[in-house]
Design a protein around this motif. Structure first.
Motif, mmCIF file in Angstrom:
data_model
loop_
_atom_site.group_PDB
_atom_site.id
_atom_site.type_symbol
_atom_site.label_atom_id
_atom_site.label_comp_id
_atom_site.label_asym_id
_atom_site.label_seq_id
_atom_site.Cartn_x
_atom_site.Cartn_y
_atom_site.Cartn_z
ATOM 1 N N ILE A 36 -2.537 -0.135 -23.913
ATOM 2 C CA ILE A 36 -1.288 -0.391 -22.629
ATOM 3 C C ILE A 36 -1.025 0.962 -22.551
ATOM 4 C CG2 ILE A 36 1.053 -1.040 -22.618
ATOM 5 C CD1 ILE A 36 0.022 -3.101 -25.064
ATOM 6 N N ILE A 37 -1.059 1.614 -22.683
ATOM 7 C CA ILE A 37 -0.370 2.760 -21.746
ATOM 8 C C ILE A 37 -1.449 3.324 -21.034
ATOM 9 C CG2 ILE A 37 0.138 5.639 -22.417
ATOM 10 C CD1 ILE A 37 1.530 4.449 -25.085
ATOM 11 N N ALA A 38 -2.484 4.052 -21.316
ATOM 12 C CA ALA A 38 -3.561 4.066 -20.665
ATOM 13 C C ALA A 38 -4.087 3.230 -19.324
ATOM 14 C CB ALA A 38 -5.191 4.031 -21.125
ATOM 15 N N THR A 39 -3.747 1.897 -19.821
ATOM 16 C CA THR A 39 -3.638 0.830 -18.006
ATOM 17 C C THR A 39 -2.540 1.049 -17.661
ATOM 18 O OG1 THR A 39 -4.584 -1.158 -19.813
ATOM 19 C CG2 THR A 39 -3.655 -1.405 -17.720
ATOM 20 N N ILE A 40 -1.492 1.271 -17.871
ATOM 21 C CA ILE A 40 -0.179 1.842 -17.071
ATOM 22 C C ILE A 40 0.061 2.901 -16.403
ATOM 23 C CG2 ILE A 40 3.009 2.264 -16.971
ATOM 24 C CD1 ILE A 40 2.457 0.332 -19.519
ATOM 25 N N ILE A 41 -0.852 3.829 -16.910
ATOM 26 C CA ILE A 41 -1.035 5.084 -15.990
ATOM 27 C C ILE A 41 -1.644 5.319 -15.058
ATOM 28 C CG2 ILE A 41 -2.188 7.162 -16.960
ATOM 29 C CD1 ILE A 41 -0.443 7.318 -19.676
ATOM 30 N N SER A 42 -3.238 4.508 -15.624
ATOM 31 C CA SER A 42 -3.871 3.980 -14.492
ATOM 32 C C SER A 42 -3.145 3.657 -12.931
ATOM 33 C CB SER A 42 -4.999 3.518 -15.698
ATOM 34 O OG SER A 42 -6.185 2.881 -13.824
ATOM 35 N N VAL A 43 -2.930 2.182 -13.387
ATOM 36 C CA VAL A 43 -2.563 2.242 -12.392
ATOM 37 C C VAL A 43 -1.315 2.933 -11.789
ATOM 38 C CG1 VAL A 43 -0.438 0.239 -11.740
ATOM 39 C CG2 VAL A 43 -1.763 -0.569 -13.272
ATOM 40 N N PHE A 44 -0.474 3.450 -12.579
ATOM 41 C CA PHE A 44 0.217 4.788 -11.455
ATOM 42 C C PHE A 44 -0.704 5.420 -10.597
ATOM 43 C CE2 PHE A 44 2.519 9.190 -11.286
ATOM 44 C CZ PHE A 44 3.239 8.902 -10.715
ATOM 45 N N PHE A 45 -2.105 5.949 -10.931
ATOM 46 C CA PHE A 45 -2.316 6.928 -10.569
ATOM 47 C C PHE A 45 -3.643 6.432 -9.530
ATOM 48 C CE2 PHE A 45 -3.022 9.673 -14.055
ATOM 49 C CZ PHE A 45 -2.381 10.986 -13.655
ATOM 50 N N VAL A 46 -3.795 5.000 -9.454
ATOM 51 C CA VAL A 46 -4.081 4.189 -8.889
ATOM 52 C C VAL A 46 -3.179 4.206 -6.871
ATOM 53 C CG1 VAL A 46 -5.553 1.573 -7.670
ATOM 54 C CG2 VAL A 46 -5.890 3.041 -9.858
ATOM 55 N N TYR A 47 -1.877 3.323 -7.749
ATOM 56 C CA TYR A 47 -1.325 3.986 -6.686
ATOM 57 C C TYR A 47 -0.961 5.144 -5.800
ATOM 58 C CZ TYR A 47 3.970 4.096 -4.242
ATOM 59 O OH TYR A 47 5.189 4.460 -3.960
ATOM 60 N N ARG A 48 -0.563 6.418 -6.026
ATOM 61 C CA ARG A 48 -0.650 7.456 -5.995
ATOM 62 C C ARG A 48 -1.836 7.297 -4.804
ATOM 63 N NH1 ARG A 48 2.889 11.122 -7.935
ATOM 64 N NH2 ARG A 48 1.544 12.897 -6.664
ATOM 65 N N ILE A 49 -3.005 6.898 -5.467
ATOM 66 C CA ILE A 49 -4.434 7.388 -4.237
ATOM 67 C C ILE A 49 -4.369 6.499 -3.242
ATOM 68 C CG2 ILE A 49 -6.701 6.835 -4.568
ATOM 69 C CD1 ILE A 49 -6.785 7.522 -6.841
ATOM 70 N N ASP A 50 -4.033 5.525 -3.674
ATOM 71 C CA ASP A 50 -3.875 4.059 -2.044
ATOM 72 C C ASP A 50 -2.853 4.395 -2.223
ATOM 73 O OD1 ASP A 50 -6.680 3.478 -2.827
ATOM 74 O OD2 ASP A 50 -5.922 1.830 -3.902
ATOM 75 N N LYS A 51 -2.115 4.776 -1.874
ATOM 76 C CA LYS A 51 -0.348 5.000 -1.615
ATOM 77 C C LYS A 51 0.006 3.528 -1.175
ATOM 78 C CE LYS A 51 -0.263 9.530 -0.691
ATOM 79 N NZ LYS A 51 -1.177 9.897 -2.215
ATOM 80 N N LYS A 52 0.134 2.526 -2.254
ATOM 81 C CA LYS A 52 0.082 0.978 -1.995
ATOM 82 C C LYS A 52 0.163 0.679 -3.715
ATOM 83 C CE LYS A 52 -3.795 -1.204 -0.790
ATOM 84 N NZ LYS A 52 -4.354 -1.548 0.349
ATOM 85 N N ILE A 53 0.851 -0.243 -3.460
ATOM 86 C CA ILE A 53 0.915 -1.058 -4.709
ATOM 87 C C ILE A 53 -0.644 -1.580 -5.081
ATOM 88 C CG2 ILE A 53 2.084 -2.870 -5.776
ATOM 89 C CD1 ILE A 53 4.544 -2.425 -5.055
ATOM 90 N N PRO A 54 -1.342 -1.730 -5.700
ATOM 91 C CA PRO A 54 -2.758 -1.832 -6.491
ATOM 92 C C PRO A 54 -2.441 -3.417 -7.416
ATOM 93 C CG PRO A 54 -2.550 -0.374 -7.681
ATOM 94 C CD PRO A 54 -0.557 -0.611 -6.788
ATOM 95 N N THR A 55 -1.883 -4.577 -6.294
ATOM 96 C CA THR A 55 -1.958 -6.033 -7.312
ATOM 97 C C THR A 55 -3.178 -6.084 -8.105
ATOM 98 O OG1 THR A 55 -1.643 -6.640 -4.746
ATOM 99 C CG2 THR A 55 -2.061 -8.348 -6.315
ATOM 100 N N ILE A 56 -4.304 -6.177 -8.083
ATOM 101 C CA ILE A 56 -5.051 -6.413 -9.323
ATOM 102 C C ILE A 56 -5.416 -5.747 -10.521
ATOM 103 C CG2 ILE A 56 -7.474 -6.869 -9.877
ATOM 104 C CD1 ILE A 56 -7.411 -8.905 -7.633
ATOM 105 N N PRO A 57 -4.664 -4.080 -10.203
ATOM 106 C CA PRO A 57 -4.679 -3.498 -11.506
ATOM 107 C C PRO A 57 -3.169 -4.225 -12.122
ATOM 108 C CG PRO A 57 -5.730 -2.405 -9.769
ATOM 109 C CD PRO A 57 -5.544 -3.231 -8.708
ATOM 110 N N VAL A 58 -2.079 -4.238 -11.208
ATOM 111 C CA VAL A 58 -0.593 -4.594 -11.801
ATOM 112 C C VAL A 58 -1.221 -5.451 -11.966
ATOM 113 C CG1 VAL A 58 1.718 -5.231 -10.240
ATOM 114 C CG2 VAL A 58 0.754 -3.062 -9.917
ATOM 115 N N LEU A 59 -1.596 -6.753 -11.690
ATOM 116 C CA LEU A 59 -1.290 -7.603 -12.464
ATOM 117 C C LEU A 59 -2.337 -7.398 -13.755
ATOM 118 C CD1 LEU A 59 -1.541 -10.991 -12.428
ATOM 119 C CD2 LEU A 59 -3.269 -11.312 -11.387
ATOM 120 N N GLY A 60 -3.735 -7.096 -13.300
ATOM 121 C CA GLY A 60 -4.320 -6.761 -14.883
ATOM 122 C C GLY A 60 -3.138 -5.834 -16.517
ATOM 123 N N ALA A 61 -2.049 -4.972 -15.601
ATOM 124 C CA ALA A 61 -1.649 -4.446 -16.544
ATOM 125 C C ALA A 61 -0.496 -5.264 -16.794
ATOM 126 C CB ALA A 61 -0.505 -2.927 -15.385
#
Length: 181
Positions: A35-60
């Motif tokens: 759970i923690i790694a998934t949330i951290i991963s979503v945060f980094f995807v957000y930082r890379i794309d500069k937008k909320i990543p819909t599918i990774p957020v849903l996955g988290a």
């Protein structure tokens, strides 16, 4: 390193962390690190794309919900059923688009990167719909008939290769119905 490769590792990382903790301590103790790694991963995807990543957020959200239920009730069935439910949700969404909206929803998702005829989108949408149902059934068969160890191996090292192979198999369809610009 290119963005796509970084995002691939960010997707794979939480699963590998789960597998590591599973091997060391068992499933219940592997869920919270996942759970923690998934949330951290979503945060980094957000930082890379500069937008909320819909599918990774849903996955988290789904990992957190099913992992949380597993921990709260001390019942692994919630975690075993997560892939089944997620894949059925995806199938129902694609079916809803096909039957109710009368359009392939995959086209909305990938139209910016893939240009195909409507017939191609309809075929691709239907193939993914069936594939999600297949994955749901496969998960059910495996968790209900195999050991926990086998299911974890399947979850971590089976689902991704199966999905990659299926995706690669769609390339000829995409090429056949591709619209040249």
């Amino acid at each position: 390193m290119n963005k796509g490769l970084i995002k691939f590792f960010l997707d794979l990382g939480p699963l590998l962390i789960f597998f590591y903790f599973y091997k060391k301590h068992g499933m219940i103790y592997a869920i919270m690190p996942l759970i923690i790694a998934t949330i951290i991963s979503v945060f980094f995807v957000y930082r890379i794309d500069k937008k909320i990543p819909t599918i990774p957020v849903l996955g988290a959200i789904i990992v957190t919900a099913f992992g949380g239920l597993t921990l709260l009730f001390d019942n692994k069935i919630f975690f075993y059923m997560k892939p089944t439910i997620v894949n059925l949700i995806f199938a129902v969404i694609l079916l809803y688009g096909e039957i109710i909206l009368k359009k392939p929803l995959l086209k909305n998702l990938f139209e910016g990167s893939i240009k195909m005829t409507d017939e191609g989108w309809n075929i691709l949408n239907r193939r993914w719909l069936y594939f999600f149902i297949f994955l749901a059934l496969l998960n059910e068969i495996i968790w209900r008939t195999q050991s926990e160890e086998f299911w974890v191996q399947f979850k971590v090292f089976g689902l991704i290769p199966i999905t990659v192979i299926f995706t690669i198999m769609q390339v000829s369809l995409i090429q056949k119905y591709r619209i040249d610009q």
